[in-house]
Design a protein around this motif. Sequence first.
Motif, mmCIF file in Angstrom:
data_model
loop_
_atom_site.group_PDB
_atom_site.id
_atom_site.type_symbol
_atom_site.label_atom_id
_atom_site.label_comp_id
_atom_site.label_asym_id
_atom_site.label_seq_id
_atom_site.Cartn_x
_atom_site.Cartn_y
_atom_site.Cartn_z
ATOM 1 N N LYS A 198 55.405 7.373 -10.040
ATOM 2 C CA LYS A 198 56.390 6.315 -9.776
ATOM 3 C C LYS A 198 57.461 6.308 -10.865
ATOM 4 O O LYS A 198 58.668 6.253 -10.581
ATOM 5 C CB LYS A 198 55.708 4.947 -9.739
ATOM 6 C CG LYS A 198 54.805 4.691 -8.549
ATOM 7 C CD LYS A 198 54.191 3.303 -8.671
ATOM 8 C CE LYS A 198 53.168 3.033 -7.585
ATOM 9 N NZ LYS A 198 52.520 1.709 -7.756
ATOM 10 N N SER A 199 57.019 6.346 -12.120
ATOM 11 C CA SER A 199 57.946 6.330 -13.247
ATOM 12 C C SER A 199 58.867 7.535 -13.232
ATOM 13 O O SER A 199 60.084 7.415 -13.422
ATOM 14 C CB SER A 199 57.160 6.284 -14.556
ATOM 15 O OG SER A 199 58.019 6.365 -15.670
ATOM 16 N N ASN A 200 58.306 8.719 -12.979
ATOM 17 C CA ASN A 200 59.107 9.939 -12.985
ATOM 18 C C ASN A 200 60.102 9.970 -11.834
ATOM 19 O O ASN A 200 61.234 10.445 -11.994
ATOM 20 C CB ASN A 200 58.197 11.154 -12.939
ATOM 21 C CG ASN A 200 57.439 11.359 -14.235
ATOM 22 O OD1 ASN A 200 57.874 10.913 -15.299
ATOM 23 N ND2 ASN A 200 56.288 12.003 -14.166
ATOM 24 N N ALA A 201 59.696 9.471 -10.655
ATOM 25 C CA ALA A 201 60.617 9.418 -9.518
ATOM 26 C C ALA A 201 61.791 8.499 -9.836
ATOM 27 O O ALA A 201 62.956 8.808 -9.522
ATOM 28 C CB ALA A 201 59.879 8.938 -8.270
ATOM 29 N N GLY A 202 61.507 7.354 -10.495
ATOM 30 C CA GLY A 202 62.582 6.435 -10.876
ATOM 31 C C GLY A 202 63.508 7.047 -11.906
ATOM 32 O O GLY A 202 64.748 6.930 -11.806
ATOM 33 N N LYS A 203 62.942 7.734 -12.914
ATOM 34 C CA LYS A 203 63.773 8.357 -13.950
ATOM 35 C C LYS A 203 64.610 9.497 -13.375
ATOM 36 O O LYS A 203 65.736 9.747 -13.833
ATOM 37 C CB LYS A 203 62.877 8.876 -15.073
ATOM 38 C CG LYS A 203 62.284 7.766 -15.926
ATOM 39 C CD LYS A 203 61.374 8.321 -17.012
ATOM 40 C CE LYS A 203 60.761 7.199 -17.844
ATOM 41 N NZ LYS A 203 59.823 7.712 -18.867
ATOM 42 N N LEU A 204 64.061 10.184 -12.371
ATOM 43 C CA LEU A 204 64.816 11.262 -11.731
ATOM 44 C C LEU A 204 66.072 10.712 -11.061
ATOM 45 O O LEU A 204 67.156 11.307 -11.160
ATOM 46 C CB LEU A 204 63.943 11.990 -10.714
ATOM 47 C CG LEU A 204 64.630 13.090 -9.905
ATOM 48 C CD1 LEU A 204 65.220 14.171 -10.816
ATOM 49 C CD2 LEU A 204 63.650 13.718 -8.912
ATOM 50 N N GLU A 205 65.949 9.571 -10.397
ATOM 51 C CA GLU A 205 67.121 8.963 -9.757
ATOM 52 C C GLU A 205 68.154 8.543 -10.802
ATOM 53 O O GLU A 205 69.369 8.692 -10.588
ATOM 54 C CB GLU A 205 66.692 7.761 -8.902
ATOM 55 C CG GLU A 205 65.849 8.137 -7.698
ATOM 56 C CD GLU A 205 66.485 9.238 -6.853
ATOM 57 O OE1 GLU A 205 67.687 9.105 -6.506
ATOM 58 O OE2 GLU A 205 65.804 10.239 -6.563
ATOM 59 N N GLN A 251 57.398 12.533 -4.566
ATOM 60 C CA GLN A 251 57.096 11.784 -3.347
ATOM 61 C C GLN A 251 55.769 12.237 -2.744
ATOM 62 O O GLN A 251 54.993 11.424 -2.223
ATOM 63 C CB GLN A 251 58.232 11.948 -2.320
ATOM 64 C CG GLN A 251 59.542 11.297 -2.737
ATOM 65 C CD GLN A 251 59.371 9.835 -3.136
ATOM 66 O OE1 GLN A 251 58.699 9.060 -2.459
ATOM 67 N NE2 GLN A 251 59.986 9.460 -4.263
ATOM 68 N N LYS A 252 55.499 13.544 -2.821
ATOM 69 C CA LYS A 252 54.220 14.037 -2.295
ATOM 70 C C LYS A 252 53.061 13.504 -3.122
ATOM 71 O O LYS A 252 52.007 13.140 -2.578
ATOM 72 C CB LYS A 252 54.197 15.561 -2.278
ATOM 73 C CG LYS A 252 52.927 16.119 -1.621
ATOM 74 C CD LYS A 252 53.068 17.557 -1.209
ATOM 75 C CE LYS A 252 51.834 18.035 -0.443
ATOM 76 N NZ LYS A 252 51.962 19.441 0.010
#
Length: 407
Positions: free
Chosen positions: A385-392, A372-373
């Motif tokens: 963006k991709s990594n944040a989505g995959k983390l969820e 997010q930072k």
Amino acid sequence: GYAAVQDQFVQATKLDNLQPDVWNNLALLHMAVDRFDGACQVYGAMLANFSHYADALSNLGLAHMFSDNLPEATRCMQTVLLRDASHVETLNNYGVVLMKQQMYPQAVVFLERALDTDPSQPYVWSNLACAYSGASRIAEAARAFKHARELDDSNLQTACNLASQITAVAPTEEDPEARKEKLQQAEHLFSRVIKEVGEYTQAWAGLAVLFRAQADLEPDDDKRSKLIFLCMESFSHAVEADPSQGALWTQLGLVSLGEADYAKAEQCFRTAAQRDPSLVAAWCNLGIALQLSDKSAEACQMYVKSLSQFKGSYQVYNNLGNLYRHLGKLPEALAAYQRCAELRDDYAILHNNLGLLYITTGRLDDASASFQKALQIDPAMDCAKSNAGKLELLRAGKVREEDPMVA
């Protein structure tokens, strides 16, 4: 040579260290040979004693800009303009800083104000042409460019600046025909300069960047390969025109790196570092080329060695952290990333990489905060963006931890 002139300036400061112009010229000498860290050090010491020397503070902002430290560049230039709103050099330089952040309408305001104060400077007209182009005010860009050439028709730098600016903004054009037209306009400008003077380094280098931009937008593999060939050929011409420029070898190495030709990339980066040992980008990318060639031990040694020369290089610490992370040396990776953050906390790539490290160590909340930072700093950063989505999805049990993320 550079060393002799530098020694003369140093001797002059010893004779009378209360002459700010001598210190300013010493710093400008550093900038003339791309030693921006040295210039920042000289200006920092100088401004401690001559805090109201506007030219020095403006030039310090310029040195920060060339070091890609845009927040510090902005702070310096805004301070000058608060003291003197008609300081032409700073109005121009601040316009360039805004353009580097793609804030073209705002850049236009400051560049127009500079010309209201002094309309006789061709380089300001040239920069205004670039700002107009970035703001999609093409007709006004052409008029400003024409005005710059009328003031100094021998200054081919103006044509190259405008062509480089058009090349930079064209890929963001949504209309394919408009994008094609802009890139053709830039190619015409570069080609005209080359036709006029032959081996003009900046024109060949700019043409190479243009071909690379076209290649990145080309869906057809055969056409893309031809454009990459033209890009490499143009960079080769640029290097032949001036083989002493380490930055050109670095650019040629980056194209090779992008095409997975790691051996050629390594050779180019080594040459760049030999030509200009102060070029941080050459050392950083040499480490990447070595790492991708499965020469991890050599890459690690190179990063550690380069840090003895570039103690304040956040890029080297970030790359070292990546190397340690891929080698499974997670505490060392975290230490390298934390040092990078101390030097440059607004570096979006760092926070993406920290997020990847936190996932590996099971600190999923910290990973989410890091992604997010990264996106707060650079909202358009696709890998974050991709990594944040995959983390969820990972948290929801819809993907496995070993599924690949994006570095």
